[in-house]
Motif scaffolding. Sequence first.
Motif, PDB file in Angstrom:
ATOM      1  N   ALA A 108       0.817  -1.214   0.000  1.00  0.00           N
ATOM      2  CA  ALA A 108       0.000   0.000   0.000  1.00  0.00           C
ATOM      3  C   ALA A 108       0.852   1.265   0.000  1.00  0.00           C
ATOM      4  CB  ALA A 108      -0.921   0.005   1.212  1.00  0.00           C
ATOM      5  N   GLY A 109       2.170   1.119   0.168  1.00  0.00           N
ATOM      6  CA  GLY A 109       3.060   2.277   0.165  1.00  0.00           C
ATOM      7  C   GLY A 109       3.503   2.727   1.534  1.00  0.00           C
ATOM      8  N   ALA A 110       3.300   1.911   2.565  1.00  0.00           N
ATOM      9  CA  ALA A 110       3.667   2.308   3.919  1.00  0.00           C
ATOM     10  C   ALA A 110       5.163   2.560   4.040  1.00  0.00           C
ATOM     11  CB  ALA A 110       3.237   1.234   4.921  1.00  0.00           C
ATOM     12  N   SER A 111       5.513   3.616   4.743  1.00  0.00           N
ATOM     13  CA  SER A 111       6.912   3.957   4.979  1.00  0.00           C
ATOM     14  C   SER A 111       7.494   3.203   6.160  1.00  0.00           C
ATOM     15  CB  SER A 111       7.050   5.455   5.251  1.00  0.00           C
ATOM     16  OG  SER A 111       6.774   6.204   4.096  1.00  0.00           O
ATOM     17  N   PHE A 112       6.622   2.728   7.054  1.00  0.00           N
ATOM     18  CA  PHE A 112       7.019   1.960   8.229  1.00  0.00           C
ATOM     19  C   PHE A 112       5.806   1.151   8.640  1.00  0.00           C
ATOM     20  CE2 PHE A 112       6.758   6.568   8.909  1.00  0.00           C
ATOM     21  CZ  PHE A 112       5.485   6.657   9.454  1.00  0.00           C
ATOM     22  N   VAL A 113       5.960   0.324   9.654  1.00  0.00           N
ATOM     23  CA  VAL A 113       4.898  -0.577  10.098  1.00  0.00           C
ATOM     24  C   VAL A 113       4.645  -0.307  11.573  1.00  0.00           C
ATOM     25  CG1 VAL A 113       4.269  -2.994  10.469  1.00  0.00           C
ATOM     26  CG2 VAL A 113       5.489  -2.330   8.394  1.00  0.00           C
ATOM     27  N   LYS A 114       3.371  -0.401  11.986  1.00  0.00           N
ATOM     28  CA  LYS A 114       3.051  -0.172  13.395  1.00  0.00           C
ATOM     29  C   LYS A 114       2.429  -1.423  14.003  1.00  0.00           C
ATOM     30  CE  LYS A 114       0.767   2.873  16.693  1.00  0.00           C
ATOM     31  NZ  LYS A 114      -0.110   4.033  16.879  1.00  0.00           N
ATOM     32  N   VAL A 115       2.877  -1.745  15.211  1.00  0.00           N
ATOM     33  CA  VAL A 115       2.323  -2.873  15.958  1.00  0.00           C
ATOM     34  C   VAL A 115       1.830  -2.368  17.309  1.00  0.00           C
ATOM     35  CG1 VAL A 115       4.588  -3.502  16.905  1.00  0.00           C
ATOM     36  CG2 VAL A 115       2.759  -5.209  16.820  1.00  0.00           C
ATOM     37  N   ALA A 116       0.698  -2.898  17.760  1.00  0.00           N
ATOM     38  CA  ALA A 116       0.114  -2.508  19.041  1.00  0.00           C
ATOM     39  C   ALA A 116       0.480  -3.518  20.115  1.00  0.00           C
ATOM     40  CB  ALA A 116      -1.403  -2.391  18.917  1.00  0.00           C
ATOM     41  N   LEU A 117       1.136  -3.039  21.173  1.00  0.00           N
ATOM     42  CA  LEU A 117       1.494  -3.858  22.334  1.00  0.00           C
ATOM     43  C   LEU A 117       0.901  -3.177  23.568  1.00  0.00           C
ATOM     44  CD1 LEU A 117       5.245  -4.597  21.500  1.00  0.00           C
ATOM     45  CD2 LEU A 117       3.284  -6.113  21.151  1.00  0.00           C
ATOM     46  N   HIS A 118      -0.417  -3.297  23.695  1.00  0.00           N
ATOM     47  CA  HIS A 118      -1.160  -2.630  24.772  1.00  0.00           C
ATOM     48  C   HIS A 118      -1.791  -3.712  25.628  1.00  0.00           C
ATOM     49  CE1 HIS A 118      -3.661  -0.133  27.089  1.00  0.00           C
ATOM     50  NE2 HIS A 118      -4.267   0.586  26.177  1.00  0.00           N
ATOM     51  N   SER A 119      -1.015  -4.202  26.589  1.00  0.00           N
ATOM     52  CA  SER A 119      -1.462  -5.349  27.374  1.00  0.00           C
ATOM     53  C   SER A 119      -2.567  -4.990  28.354  1.00  0.00           C
ATOM     54  CB  SER A 119      -0.278  -5.961  28.123  1.00  0.00           C
ATOM     55  OG  SER A 119       0.296  -5.029  29.022  1.00  0.00           O
ATOM     56  N   ASP A 120      -2.760  -3.693  28.648  1.00  0.00           N
ATOM     57  CA  ASP A 120      -3.826  -3.287  29.557  1.00  0.00           C
ATOM     58  C   ASP A 120      -5.193  -3.270  28.875  1.00  0.00           C
ATOM     59  OD1 ASP A 120      -2.002  -2.961  31.569  1.00  0.00           O
ATOM     60  OD2 ASP A 120      -1.829  -0.787  31.340  1.00  0.00           O
ATOM     61  N   ALA A 121      -5.218  -3.416  27.551  1.00  0.00           N
ATOM     62  CA  ALA A 121      -6.479  -3.292  26.819  1.00  0.00           C
ATOM     63  C   ALA A 121      -6.862  -4.563  26.079  1.00  0.00           C
ATOM     64  CB  ALA A 121      -6.385  -2.131  25.821  1.00  0.00           C
ATOM     65  N   GLY A 122      -6.102  -5.642  26.260  1.00  0.00           N
ATOM     66  CA  GLY A 122      -6.443  -6.874  25.562  1.00  0.00           C
ATOM     67  C   GLY A 122      -5.202  -7.650  25.179  1.00  0.00           C
ATOM     68  N   PRO A 123      -5.369  -8.682  24.341  1.00  0.00           N
ATOM     69  CA  PRO A 123      -4.231  -9.515  23.956  1.00  0.00           C
ATOM     70  C   PRO A 123      -3.213  -8.757  23.106  1.00  0.00           C
ATOM     71  CG  PRO A 123      -6.310 -10.366  23.038  1.00  0.00           C
ATOM     72  CD  PRO A 123      -6.635  -9.124  23.779  1.00  0.00           C
ATOM     73  N   VAL A 124      -1.986  -9.225  23.154  1.00  0.00           N
ATOM     74  CA  VAL A 124      -0.913  -8.682  22.311  1.00  0.00           C
ATOM     75  C   VAL A 124      -0.274  -9.849  21.563  1.00  0.00           C
ATOM     76  CG1 VAL A 124      -0.466  -6.723  23.831  1.00  0.00           C
ATOM     77  CG2 VAL A 124       0.795  -8.852  24.166  1.00  0.00           C
ATOM     78  N   PRO A 125       0.412  -9.600  20.443  1.00  0.00           N
ATOM     79  CA  PRO A 125       1.057 -10.700  19.716  1.00  0.00           C
ATOM     80  C   PRO A 125       2.027 -11.467  20.604  1.00  0.00           C
ATOM     81  CG  PRO A 125       1.026  -8.703  18.383  1.00  0.00           C
ATOM     82  CD  PRO A 125       0.567  -8.305  19.752  1.00  0.00           C
ATOM     83  N   ASP A 126       2.064 -12.794  20.418  1.00  0.00           N
ATOM     84  CA  ASP A 126       3.012 -13.595  21.190  1.00  0.00           C
ATOM     85  C   ASP A 126       4.425 -13.360  20.670  1.00  0.00           C
ATOM     86  OD1 ASP A 126       3.496 -15.314  18.926  1.00  0.00           O
ATOM     87  OD2 ASP A 126       1.758 -16.528  19.481  1.00  0.00           O
ATOM     88  N   ASP A 127       5.410 -13.912  21.385  1.00  0.00           N
ATOM     89  CA  ASP A 127       6.813 -13.624  21.066  1.00  0.00           C
ATOM     90  C   ASP A 127       7.187 -14.029  19.646  1.00  0.00           C
ATOM     91  OD1 ASP A 127       7.223 -12.554  23.564  1.00  0.00           O
ATOM     92  OD2 ASP A 127       8.184 -14.352  24.396  1.00  0.00           O
ATOM     93  N   VAL A 128       6.765 -15.198  19.217  1.00  0.00           N
ATOM     94  CA  VAL A 128       7.148 -15.676  17.886  1.00  0.00           C
ATOM     95  C   VAL A 128       6.501 -14.822  16.802  1.00  0.00           C
ATOM     96  CG1 VAL A 128       7.101 -17.644  16.316  1.00  0.00           C
ATOM     97  CG2 VAL A 128       7.520 -18.013  18.756  1.00  0.00           C
ATOM     98  N   THR A 129       5.240 -14.465  16.991  1.00  0.00           N
ATOM     99  CA  THR A 129       4.550 -13.638  16.003  1.00  0.00           C
ATOM    100  C   THR A 129       5.155 -12.242  15.950  1.00  0.00           C
ATOM    101  OG1 THR A 129       2.501 -14.890  16.324  1.00  0.00           O
ATOM    102  CG2 THR A 129       2.303 -12.706  15.322  1.00  0.00           C
ATOM    103  N   LEU A 130       5.461 -11.672  17.119  1.00  0.00           N
ATOM    104  CA  LEU A 130       6.079 -10.344  17.147  1.00  0.00           C
ATOM    105  C   LEU A 130       7.446 -10.365  16.484  1.00  0.00           C
ATOM    106  CD1 LEU A 130       6.091  -7.399  18.079  1.00  0.00           C
ATOM    107  CD2 LEU A 130       6.980  -8.198  20.295  1.00  0.00           C
ATOM    108  N   ALA A 131       8.243 -11.387  16.765  1.00  0.00           N
ATOM    109  CA  ALA A 131       9.564 -11.484  16.142  1.00  0.00           C
ATOM    110  C   ALA A 131       9.451 -11.615  14.631  1.00  0.00           C
ATOM    111  CB  ALA A 131      10.322 -12.678  16.725  1.00  0.00           C
TER     112      ALA A 131
END
Length: 389
Positions: A108-131
């Motif tokens: 889509a032309g993204a210049s960078f990628v954003k990931v949400a790691l907000h453990s107070d609001a719900g699940p976050v990606p596991d270690d393998v998925t985040l890596a």
Amino acid sequence: MTGAPLGRPGDGGTWLPPLVDAHVHLGLVDPVAVRRGGIAVVHDLGWVPDVARRWPGTPGFPEVAFAGAFLTAPGGYPSDRSWAPTGSVEEVATPDEAVAAVDRQVAAGASFVKVALHSDAGPVPDDVTLAALVGHAHARGRDVVAHVEGQGMAARAFEAGVDRFAHAPFSEHLRDDLLRAMARPRASARPRPDSPRPDAEHDPARRRTRPGGRKEPDNDPHVVFGGAGVSWVSTLDVHGWGSPRAEQGVAVDNVRRFVALGGTVVYGTDLGNGPLPLGVNPRELRALAAAGLDAHDLVAALTRDAPAGRRTPARAPHVETGRRNAALATWVPGDPPDPDDPDDVAAWLARAVVVERDRATDPAPGQEFPDADPDPDEPGTDPDPDPEG
């Protein structure tokens, strides 16, 4: 530093590189008003990719670099937020899904990628998925911005090789040894964008260096967050919008110690999240000054991500986009401020005006605006405020 120049003076004012807000949600504000308020470049940190891809180059808008969709765990933040429209969030449950989601943002032309790691609001990606997400973004030549919130999330993002935090950490006072590690430059090279994707890309990448700028084989321009181990976007004023809450005190303390250790903090506001000024925010600048940034540091924080060729005159490193010649510059009318008065510096920067390049290259006689380096390769307000944005 009293009396030190903050820019190149012209006739009745001062020239600066383009001012950058490194955390904006452009879909929630009026982009024309943002530019009229003195911001020449924005980093959009989460929106519908098919909408965001139309922003760069729109007349009257700031220059735009964007992340595309928020990447999060199934049911994770911000999938349940009313301000996040359909298509602005991609949920990834496995490494393969994370890799595919990164590829969609790049396409889509993204210049960078954003990931949400907000453990107070719900699940976050596991270690393998985040890596896998971070490693594949780096293999595609994209840096990774993370929303980190909740105990341990800042350390976890850093260990995974994230390049930038979307907010100065505000949910915990970080340990000095962790801050020291975050402030250190990374020492080993990132994989080339055209290299195959080995299993090793899942390895934490926090020891790599960042070249000054590069392009993918498809020649898509993108931002490179050069310099420190992990940089932070400030977003201090969003914690209370002029009436500081406890989270701002935590964030200011973290920024003060991080900067003292050599860490990099850039100006950003989370614009679109509550009653924030459309343009340069003097409250954000005063909060940064309270965290120990002097006048030169404030200018550096505002211009560090300016496109190449518009470099801050105040000793700061810069970030290059794939575009070498910035189309916009900044003019601040009136006399320069007292550099030892944070309120005066903030008010002065809030007067900034975005100027087209053809006007910026014709300043007062004898006061040349810094030109681009030669390149041999090229001839508003959120209706549903959410402090976690």
